[in-house]
Design a protein around this motif. Structure first.
Motif, short mmCIF file in Angstrom:
data_model
loop_
_atom_site.label_atom_id
_atom_site.label_comp_id
_atom_site.label_asym_id
_atom_site.label_seq_id
_atom_site.Cartn_x
_atom_site.Cartn_y
_atom_site.Cartn_z
N ALA A 291 0.83 -1.21 0.00
CA ALA A 291 0.00 0.00 0.00
C ALA A 291 0.86 1.26 0.00
O ALA A 291 0.55 2.25 -0.67
N ALA A 292 1.97 1.22 0.74
CA ALA A 292 2.87 2.37 0.77
C ALA A 292 3.49 2.64 -0.59
O ALA A 292 3.60 3.79 -1.04
N ARG B 175 4.21 6.70 0.31
CA ARG B 175 4.80 6.31 1.59
C ARG B 175 4.54 7.36 2.66
O ARG B 175 4.36 7.02 3.83
N LYS B 176 4.53 8.63 2.29
CA LYS B 176 4.22 9.67 3.27
C LYS B 176 2.78 9.53 3.75
O LYS B 176 2.52 9.65 4.95
N LYS B 177 1.86 9.29 2.82
CA LYS B 177 0.45 9.13 3.21
C LYS B 177 0.28 7.97 4.18
O LYS B 177 -0.44 8.07 5.18
N THR C 181 6.87 -0.64 8.02
CA THR C 181 7.24 -0.78 6.61
C THR C 181 7.61 0.55 5.97
O THR C 181 8.59 0.63 5.21
N THR C 182 6.86 1.60 6.26
CA THR C 182 7.12 2.88 5.59
C THR C 182 8.39 3.55 6.10
O THR C 182 9.07 4.24 5.34
N GLU D 173 6.97 12.99 -0.32
CA GLU D 173 6.12 11.90 -0.81
C GLU D 173 6.87 11.11 -1.86
O GLU D 173 7.65 11.65 -2.65
N SER D 174 6.67 9.82 -1.87
CA SER D 174 7.25 8.95 -2.90
C SER D 174 6.33 7.75 -3.06
O SER D 174 5.70 7.31 -2.11
N ARG D 175 6.25 7.26 -4.27
CA ARG D 175 5.48 6.05 -4.55
C ARG D 175 6.03 5.43 -5.82
O ARG D 175 6.79 6.04 -6.57
#
Length: 481
Positions: A75-76, A81-83, A124-125, A194-196
């Motif tokens: 999900a991250a 990952r910030k969310k 995890t994040t 933020e990163s994804r």
């Protein structure tokens, strides 16, 4: 937005401050893994909690957390990952508030389960974010600090819990999380980028909503399978390894995890790409991580009994006397010494050396202690030094073998291995203890358990080092027989 290759190569300008923020969030989760143990007498007295209630208060957190680690990491990667870090902090804070104000055992168990959801997202994040904001050259040191926080949480949990219970009521051990969560939320919002992962079909770039669909069935299967597996391991020592409860739950876990593996090979957008296991570097780190946490988790479980039941220390004094282990890890990793040694020695040698030191420490605790603390102290220092070298090296091997866009999944794999190995170690070495005590006595049973743990750690070190070495030779073009 996804993290650009340029930003990864240069590192985030505030990366060390961000690392401090995410380690603070992680420390809160780790403290809660152990802090509840010292509150058991208070909960039994004030809430009228039965033994089964106490077990579920402890297990609800670990079961939910371990079951959701892979899903949380995925999900991250997908949603940001910030969310997910913010979501994890919020859920953990809400669960802590509910737990601190709980008026019944049922409310406390439910609150602990909610905290487990937040804990899975945070564990995890935090590691995934660290991999995104640091350059490859700085990642070993950053992971070393991240790993040192794990050790600090292990050592500080019982001490913090004992202090709080001496001055406040039992709910304070949960409410103390709230100011830390509030500070973490403000810092994450202000500092963490933020990163994804940039998911897309084929080779055409596109935003995540145009790309692959979420692997919802995979998430469900992995959560049920891992939770069932951990539950079987937890239940084994109490109900018997051949009981219907344990065998039935283990069978469910095996079937569900097999279905998960099959499903992941059948879809074009798997949550966990099983091709990762073809990478010798990844499989070497996985094998080492399971065996090291197996040996260490079980041996440290026996160590607390050794200090109290053999050497005669009280709970608080026993907790203080385990501190040299954590302090050694913190000192070596925060100073950067372990990262420098690992860079000089290379990952395979670092892993092997670290596990040899840890095995020697376990042998010292088992054989050199003749009714005093000296042998245990030597053992704790050796174990701490070995952990400081081996654990970050293996975590970095796991994370670096996985593409950067899958950093969350990599962190989920790393956390799942730690949960699985630790639970299995406590169960198996606890069984060794139980089998030896009737015939040889408690001290001999504890000694046997520590020695079995030492053998597991040593074998894990050599197996992991061999696989990692073969991977390095394959990457460099050397033909490996």
């Amino acid at each position: 937005m996804s993290t650009s290759p340029q930003s990864r190569s240069q590192g985030h300008p505030q990366r060390w401050l961000i690392l401090g923020v995410i380690c603070l969030a992680q420390l809160t989760v780790l403290l809660d893994n152990t802090v509840l143990n010292v509150a058991i007498p208070s909960l039994t007295r004030e809430l009228g909690a039965a033994t089964s209630d106490i077990q579920w208060m402890i297990n609800a957190y670990s079961l939910v957390q371990s079951g959701l680690l892979l899903t949380a990491g995925s999900a991250a990667d997908r949603y940001g990952r910030k969310k997910m870090l913010i979501t994890g902090l919020a859920l953990f804070g809400a669960g802590s508030l509910t737990a601190g104000l709980a008026g019944s055992t049922g409310q406390l168990i439910a609150a602990r389960a909610g905290m487990g959801v937040g804990g899975a997202l945070l564990l995890t994040t935090t590691l995934a974010v660290a991999m995104q904001i640091f350059t490859p050259e700085e990642q070993p040191k950053a992971i070393g600090i991240w790993a040192a926080v794990n050790a600090l949480g292990f050592a500080a949990g019982p001490l913090l819990g004992g202090f709080m219970l001496n001055h406040f009521w039992w709910g304070a051990i949960f409410l103390i999380n709230l100011p830390v969560v509030a500070l973490g939320l403000m810092a994450v919002v202000a500092l963490v980028p933020e990163s994804r992962a940039a998911f897309s079909r084929g080779t055409t770039p596109g935003p995540p909503e145009r790309g692959d669909r979420p692997d919802l069935l995979g998430a469900l299967l992995s959560t049920i399978g891992m939770a069932a597996l951990v539950f079987a391991i937890i239940s084994g020592p109490e109900h018997g390894w051949t009981s219907v409860r344990v065998l039935g739950t283990a069978a469910v876990a095996g079937l569900v995890l097999a279905a998960f593996a099959y499903w992941e090979t059948r879809i074009p957008y798997p949550m966990l790409d099983l091709h990762f296991f073809r990478d010798r570097r990844f499989t070497g780190a996985v094998a080492g991580a399971v065996l090291i946490t197996f040996g260490m988790g079980g041996a440290l479980f026996l160590l607390t009994q050794h200090l109290q039941l053999v050497l005669g220390y009280g709970p608080l004094e026993a907790g203080l006397r385990t501190a040299p282990l954590a302090l050694t890890i913190v000192a070596l990793n925060f100073s950067g010494l372990s990262a420098k040694w690992s860079a000089r020695l290379g990952t395979p040698v670092s892993v092997a050396l670290g596990m040899v030191l840890m095995a020697g420490g376990l042998v010292s605790v088992a054989l050199l202690d003749s009714g005093g603390y000296a042998g245990t102290l030597v053992g704790l220092l050796l174990i701490g030094g070995g952990c400081a070298i081996a654990n970050p090296a293996m975590a970095h091997a796991v994370m670096s073998a996985i593409p950067p866009e899958k950093a969350g999944v990599g962190a989920g794999v790393n956390g799942t291995l730690a949960e699985f190995g630790n639970g299995l170690g406590v169960a198996v070495l606890g069984a060794v203890l139980s089998s030896r005590v009737p015939s040889a006595g408690l001290a001999a049973g504890l000694e046997a358990g520590q020695l079995v743990g030492a053998v597991a750690v040593l074998l894990g070190g050599f197996l992991a080092a061999a696989l990692l070495r073969r991977a390095e030779r394959a990457d460099s073009g050397v033909v490996v027989a």
